[in-house]
Design a protein around this motif. Structure first.
Motif, PDB file in Angstrom:
ATOM      1  N   TYR A 392     -14.244  -5.426 -14.647  1.00  0.00           N
ATOM      2  CA  TYR A 392     -13.053  -6.271 -14.726  1.00  0.00           C
ATOM      3  C   TYR A 392     -13.364  -7.590 -15.415  1.00  0.00           C
ATOM      4  N   ARG A 393     -14.577  -8.082 -15.255  1.00  0.00           N
ATOM      5  CA  ARG A 393     -14.953  -9.357 -15.874  1.00  0.00           C
ATOM      6  C   ARG A 393     -14.930  -9.258 -17.397  1.00  0.00           C
ATOM      7  N   GLU A 394     -15.233  -8.061 -17.922  1.00  0.00           N
ATOM      8  CA  GLU A 394     -15.256  -7.865 -19.370  1.00  0.00           C
ATOM      9  C   GLU A 394     -13.889  -7.456 -19.921  1.00  0.00           C
ATOM     10  N   ASN A 395     -13.104  -6.758 -19.102  1.00  0.00           N
ATOM     11  CA  ASN A 395     -11.837  -6.218 -19.602  1.00  0.00           C
ATOM     12  C   ASN A 395     -10.863  -6.081 -18.440  1.00  0.00           C
ATOM     13  N   ARG A 396      -9.855  -6.945 -18.399  1.00  0.00           N
ATOM     14  CA  ARG A 396      -8.917  -6.951 -17.273  1.00  0.00           C
ATOM     15  C   ARG A 396      -8.014  -5.719 -17.260  1.00  0.00           C
ATOM     16  N   VAL A 397      -7.904  -5.016 -18.380  1.00  0.00           N
ATOM     17  CA  VAL A 397      -7.038  -3.828 -18.433  1.00  0.00           C
ATOM     18  C   VAL A 397      -7.795  -2.589 -17.969  1.00  0.00           C
ATOM     19  N   THR A 398      -8.916  -2.285 -18.623  1.00  0.00           N
ATOM     20  CA  THR A 398      -9.678  -1.078 -18.263  1.00  0.00           C
ATOM     21  C   THR A 398     -10.541  -1.308 -17.021  1.00  0.00           C
ATOM     22  N   GLY A 399     -10.563  -2.529 -16.518  1.00  0.00           N
ATOM     23  CA  GLY A 399     -11.339  -2.826 -15.313  1.00  0.00           C
ATOM     24  C   GLY A 399     -10.486  -2.944 -14.065  1.00  0.00           C
ATOM     25  N   SER A 400      -9.196  -2.614 -14.161  1.00  0.00           N
ATOM     26  CA  SER A 400      -8.308  -2.734 -13.001  1.00  0.00           C
ATOM     27  C   SER A 400      -7.697  -1.373 -12.666  1.00  0.00           C
ATOM     28  N   LEU A 401      -7.317  -1.233 -11.401  1.00  0.00           N
ATOM     29  CA  LEU A 401      -6.680   0.002 -10.955  1.00  0.00           C
ATOM     30  C   LEU A 401      -5.822  -0.296  -9.733  1.00  0.00           C
ATOM     31  N   ILE A 402      -4.984   0.667  -9.375  1.00  0.00           N
ATOM     32  CA  ILE A 402      -4.218   0.570  -8.133  1.00  0.00           C
ATOM     33  C   ILE A 402      -4.370   1.869  -7.355  1.00  0.00           C
ATOM     34  N   LEU A 403      -4.224   1.753  -6.026  1.00  0.00           N
ATOM     35  CA  LEU A 403      -4.257   2.920  -5.159  1.00  0.00           C
ATOM     36  C   LEU A 403      -2.853   3.175  -4.613  1.00  0.00           C
ATOM     37  N   ILE A 404      -2.445   4.429  -4.613  1.00  0.00           N
ATOM     38  CA  ILE A 404      -1.109   4.812  -4.149  1.00  0.00           C
ATOM     39  C   ILE A 404      -1.257   5.815  -3.004  1.00  0.00           C
ATOM     40  N   ASP A 405      -0.507   5.593  -1.946  1.00  0.00           N
ATOM     41  CA  ASP A 405      -0.497   6.499  -0.800  1.00  0.00           C
ATOM     42  C   ASP A 405       0.244   7.776  -1.184  1.00  0.00           C
ATOM     43  N   ASP A 406      -0.425   8.910  -1.088  1.00  0.00           N
ATOM     44  CA  ASP A 406       0.192  10.179  -1.499  1.00  0.00           C
ATOM     45  C   ASP A 406       1.385  10.553  -0.632  1.00  0.00           C
ATOM     46  N   ALA A 407       1.368  10.140   0.623  1.00  0.00           N
ATOM     47  CA  ALA A 407       2.449  10.540   1.539  1.00  0.00           C
ATOM     48  C   ALA A 407       3.733   9.775   1.281  1.00  0.00           C
ATOM     49  N   THR A 408       3.614   8.494   0.929  1.00  0.00           N
ATOM     50  CA  THR A 408       4.805   7.645   0.785  1.00  0.00           C
ATOM     51  C   THR A 408       5.079   7.202  -0.643  1.00  0.00           C
ATOM     52  N   ASN A 409       4.099   7.419  -1.553  1.00  0.00           N
ATOM     53  CA  ASN A 409       4.200   6.953  -2.946  1.00  0.00           C
ATOM     54  C   ASN A 409       4.245   5.428  -3.048  1.00  0.00           C
ATOM     55  N   GLU A 410       3.777   4.732  -2.028  1.00  0.00           N
ATOM     56  CA  GLU A 410       3.746   3.271  -2.050  1.00  0.00           C
ATOM     57  C   GLU A 410       2.398   2.788  -2.561  1.00  0.00           C
ATOM     58  N   THR A 411       2.413   1.703  -3.345  1.00  0.00           N
ATOM     59  CA  THR A 411       1.170   1.091  -3.801  1.00  0.00           C
ATOM     60  C   THR A 411       0.528   0.350  -2.629  1.00  0.00           C
ATOM     61  N   VAL A 412      -0.695   0.719  -2.285  1.00  0.00           N
ATOM     62  CA  VAL A 412      -1.347   0.156  -1.097  1.00  0.00           C
ATOM     63  C   VAL A 412      -2.463  -0.839  -1.427  1.00  0.00           C
ATOM     64  N   ALA A 413      -3.011  -0.764  -2.653  1.00  0.00           N
ATOM     65  CA  ALA A 413      -4.116  -1.672  -2.987  1.00  0.00           C
ATOM     66  C   ALA A 413      -4.189  -1.902  -4.491  1.00  0.00           C
ATOM     67  N   ALA A 414      -4.618  -3.100  -4.857  1.00  0.00           N
ATOM     68  CA  ALA A 414      -4.948  -3.428  -6.248  1.00  0.00           C
ATOM     69  C   ALA A 414      -6.448  -3.656  -6.318  1.00  0.00           C
ATOM     70  N   GLY A 415      -7.078  -3.109  -7.336  1.00  0.00           N
ATOM     71  CA  GLY A 415      -8.533  -3.169  -7.394  1.00  0.00           C
ATOM     72  C   GLY A 415      -9.075  -3.700  -8.705  1.00  0.00           C
ATOM     73  N   MET A 416     -10.232  -4.378  -8.605  1.00  0.00           N
ATOM     74  CA  MET A 416     -10.963  -4.876  -9.762  1.00  0.00           C
ATOM     75  C   MET A 416     -12.341  -4.242  -9.764  1.00  0.00           C
ATOM     76  N   ILE A 417     -12.637  -3.487 -10.804  1.00  0.00           N
ATOM     77  CA  ILE A 417     -13.891  -2.726 -10.870  1.00  0.00           C
ATOM     78  C   ILE A 417     -15.061  -3.665 -11.126  1.00  0.00           C
ATOM     79  N   LEU A 418     -16.105  -3.520 -10.309  1.00  0.00           N
ATOM     80  CA  LEU A 418     -17.257  -4.400 -10.404  1.00  0.00           C
ATOM     81  C   LEU A 418     -18.365  -3.774 -11.251  1.00  0.00           C
TER      82      LEU A 418
END
Length: 418
Positions: A392-418
């Motif tokens: 994420y420090r080198e590239n904010r686009v390819t270094g980021s992700l989100i987690l989605i709950d399969d049961a509810t389709n709600e976004t549960v977390a935002a992540g920065m790849i280390l």
């Protein structure tokens, strides 16, 4: 320095409750004449009903009824305005601790973070929290607005004291560019117009600073990354054999003739041409939306990534990520989630919680293995198929992700790849 008049700057505001974030944005919109007449009339009438002598500037951003009744911001309010020099998107984020997740949402795409500090109170825990989040999200520029200078008689000493406090704390953080501006959002000093009450401050007011800030160099121009969104096959006269890979360039520069590799398949080819709505280009760069045509027919689909062959990203199923948990329900041990990373979508699970960060002290807690709302944790996740990513420090686009709950389709977390 020449500024592109069409260049878009995104900035977020953060600060403790009642530090004047909404008033500051209202002042920016009001003094830059970026408010529609009907909106101004509506806010004027509401201000009169509340018994205010003038226009309550905070009402221009406090769009939710609950916010207007309580006089606080509890959601991310986005506002758009334009000056002759630049276009702006503002994310007005909440100050309360329980709305930390909203700040992460508003700040994730920002070029600039404006952190408000009450001149009377100086740097407090909320200030540290917001500065830490801005640092964690790698926001390239931070403007510290020392607000309510009118309540300390516009004294330079009070301003310098806040600078000293903030610099002492921020020396522990990864912040590249910090600027300090003394303002009074309520009276308009140093917001759009230079303050006559603070002649000791010789730098530009806030709006001029935002208009002239150089942000083009913030983009990663080294690592060429092109996540494929869709494959264009018109199959009509004149385009019977056309096969273009469409998407938005995440970083770097692509040129006709470049040797490329398709991830994850590893197939190689050369760029035959680069198409846009305005015609063919010899060169394209982030964040342009283009269609890339290759010299060879390769099986490429949504979620694949085209990169320059001499510069390959990390490819792995086991990834260390700093996440902010966004959901009311805590994370479930070894539960399955959907990972959204650029245009790629995979199933994943949280394998291990390495540590949790105390947002107030910035200390790492290795003993607590629970993840609740607004928590920042370093975790290991494992995906069903390899992801292609940069840190994420080198590239904010390819270094980021989100987690989605399969049961509810709600976004549960935002992540920065280390």
């Amino acid at each position: 320095m020449q500024i592109d008049n069409n260049q878009l700057l995104r900035f977020t505001t953060a600060g403790s409750v009642d530090d004047g974030k909404s008033t500051l944005i209202g002042r920016l919109l009001y003094d830059s004449k970026s408010i529609f007449k009907d909106q101004l009339l509506s806010v004027t009438n509401i201000s009169k009903r509340k018994g205010h002598e003038g226009v309550d500037l905070a009402l221009f951003t406090d769009g939710l009824r609950d916010e207007r009744e309580q006089g606080i911001t509890i959601d991310v309010a986005y506002r758009y305005f334009t000056t002759p020099r630049r276009k702006f998107i503002i994310a007005d984020t909440p100050g309360h601790t329980q709305y930390t997740r909203n700040m992460v949402t508003g700040a994730s795409t920002a070029n600039v973070a404006i952190i408000l500090i009450d001149a009377r109170h100086g740097v407090i825990e909320q200030t540290k929290r917001h500065a830490f989040i801005a640092s964690l999200l790698q926001i390239p520029h931070i403007i510290v607005c020392v607000n309510k200078m009118d309540l300390v008689n516009f004294e330079e000493g009070s301003f310098n004291n806040v600078i000293s406090q903030f610099e002492k704390f921020s020396s522990k953080l990864l912040i590249k560019d910090v600027r300090f501006i003394p303002i009074s959002a309520l009276l308009g000093d140093n917001v759009v117009n230079r303050s006559k009450n603070m002649d000791w401050y010789q730098d530009a007011p806030l709006l001029h600073t935002l208009e002239t800030m150089h942000i083009s160099s913030d983009l990663n121009k080294v690592d060429a990354r092109f996540p494929v969104q869709t494959v264009l096959r018109p199959q009509r006269e004149g385009f019977l054999d056309y096969r273009g890979y469409a998407g938005r360039i995440s970083s770097g520069v692509f040129r006709t003739g470049d040797d490329i590799t398709v991830i994850p398949s590893g197939f190689t080819s050369k760029i035959k041409s680069i198409d846009t709505l305005d015609g063919e280009l010899k060169e394209a760069h982030a964040p342009m939306s283009v269609a890339i045509i290759l010299e060879d027919d390769i099986d490429i689909s949504r979620g694949d990534m085209i990169v320059r062959s001499s510069n390959i990203p990390v490819i792995s199923q086991d990834i260390e990520v700093m996440i902010c948990w966004l959901h009311n329900n805590p994370a479930k041990p070894r539960a399955k989630y959907t990972v959204m990373h650029t245009t790629n979508e995979q199933k994943a699970m949280i394998k291990e919680i390495i540590y949790k960060i105390d947002i107030n002290t910035l200390k790492s807690n290795y003993d607590d293995d629970t993840i609740g709302m607004n928590d920042f944790c370093k975790v290991k996740i494992r995906t069903t198929k390899p992801l292609s990513y940069d840190s994420y420090r080198e590239n904010r686009v390819t270094g980021s992700l989100i987690l989605i709950d399969d049961a509810t389709n709600e976004t549960v977390a935002a992540g920065m790849i280390l």
